[in-house]
Design a protein around this motif. Structure first.
Motif, PDB file in Angstrom:
ATOM      1  N   ASN A   1       0.341  -3.754  17.077  1.00 38.49           N
ATOM      2  CA  ASN A   1       0.323  -3.260  15.787  1.00 38.49           C
ATOM      3  C   ASN A   1      -0.436  -1.911  15.801  1.00 38.49           C
TER       4      ASN A   1
ATOM      5  N   THR B   1      -1.769  -6.611  20.637  1.00 40.52           N
ATOM      6  CA  THR B   1      -1.102  -7.075  19.365  1.00 40.52           C
ATOM      7  C   THR B   1       0.055  -6.045  18.966  1.00 40.52           C
TER       8      THR B   1
ATOM      9  N   VAL C   1       5.528  -1.120  11.496  1.00 40.59           N
ATOM     10  CA  VAL C   1       4.231  -1.756  11.342  1.00 40.59           C
ATOM     11  C   VAL C   1       4.553  -3.164  11.526  1.00 40.59           C
ATOM     12  N   ASP C   2       3.928  -3.837  12.641  1.00 44.17           N
ATOM     13  CA  ASP C   2       4.069  -5.378  12.798  1.00 44.17           C
ATOM     14  C   ASP C   2       3.069  -6.207  12.281  1.00 44.17           C
ATOM     15  N   HIS C   3       3.408  -6.765  11.149  1.00 47.45           N
ATOM     16  CA  HIS C   3       2.232  -7.608  10.318  1.00 47.45           C
ATOM     17  C   HIS C   3       2.049  -8.930  10.768  1.00 47.45           C
TER      18      HIS C   3
ATOM     19  N   LYS D   1      -4.603  -2.843  19.891  1.00 45.13           N
ATOM     20  CA  LYS D   1      -3.219  -2.745  19.683  1.00 45.13           C
ATOM     21  C   LYS D   1      -2.441  -2.928  20.921  1.00 45.13           C
TER      22      LYS D   1
ATOM     23  N   THR E   1      -3.974  -6.980  11.592  1.00 44.50           N
ATOM     24  CA  THR E   1      -3.172  -6.982  10.333  1.00 44.50           C
ATOM     25  C   THR E   1      -4.279  -6.656   9.139  1.00 44.50           C
TER      26      THR E   1
END
Length: 244
Positions: free
Chosen positions: A76, A74, A241-243, A71, A81
């Motif tokens: 995220n 990313t 949340v980053d998808h 993470k 994801t």
């Protein structure tokens, strides 16, 4: 809910693989040497426990080490994801079936070398040769089964979360029914034109290695279909949340 239906379709084939771990994989074990010491034999069904054990170990490693590490790159909170996690599981299923085919070919070669063709005869090969496919299936479950349960629940609209969970169980149920259909169809088709057939009651005369290669092809096709569906899927907006 409708936009998740294509993703649901991609879970059917993986669920048929779970059915193999409780049927044909176990039946293979009955033909192998199961003794541990002079007075104890391992029940073949016990090998299925290694799926759960490897999955539990992998979940801990995934959550405690993989997610914090990845993470950072990313951004995220989940590391990757949910669809990426499922995709890794689908790719691992392809490897599982390749390994299963190679192991079965090895078992048949040993049986042939020792002239073992009768039903019920034990092939002089340790049952632990089946462990890699069971262990790797557990690793794949960490990615696919956990990922799809979280995905269907997470992406279901508020007030329909239970239906999202039902998608998960529907995939399992359809997969098991589909497994029986595929098994009977392949068994019938492979016996046409006077051929002995791939799937017989006597495993020492069957060709499960071909059957597992057939499943490898199905898994590959399903994986490519998943890539297309996942690429076009639009995540529900979730704060924090980053998808991407």
């Amino acid at each position: 809910m409708l936009k998740m239906v294509p993703i649901l379709f991609t879970t059917f084939i993986p669920s048929t693989l779970l059915a193999q771990t409780h049927t044909l994989f176990i039946k293979q074990g009955t033909t192998l040497v199961r003794s541990m010491g002079p007075h104890f034999e391992i029940p073949p069904a016990c090998l299925a426990a290694f799926i759960t054990i490897s999955m539990l170990i992998t979940i801990v490693i995934y959550d405690r080490y993989f997610v914090p590490l990845i993470k950072r790159y990313t951004n995220n909170p989940r590391g990757i994801t949910l669809l990426q996690r499922m995709g890794i599981g689908l790719a691992l299923h392809v490897i599982v079936m390749i390994i299963a085919s190679l192991v079965e070919r090895r078992r048949l070669n040993v049986a042939k070398d020792h002239g073992i063709f009768e039903k019920g005869k034990i092939v002089p090969l340790s049952i632990f040769i089946l462990l890699p496919q069971f262990i790797l299936m557990g690793v794949a479950d960490n990615f696919l089964e956990v990922g799809k349960l979280e995905f269907f629940y997470d992406q279901a609209p508020e007030g329909m979360k239970s239906l999202g969970t039902a998608y998960f169980t529907t995939g399992l149920g359809v997969g098991y029914f589909l497994s029986s259909f595929i098994l009977s169809t392949v068994a019938n088709v492979s016996q046409r034109n006077g051929h002995k057939g791939w799937i017989l009651d006597n495993l020492n005369e069957s060709r499960l290695d071909y059957y597992y290669l057939f499943f490898t092809g199905l898994c590959l096709l399903n994986f490519f279909f998943f890539l297309i569906v996942a690429k076009n899927f639009k995540y529900k907006v979730e704060k924090g949340v980053d998808h991407a």
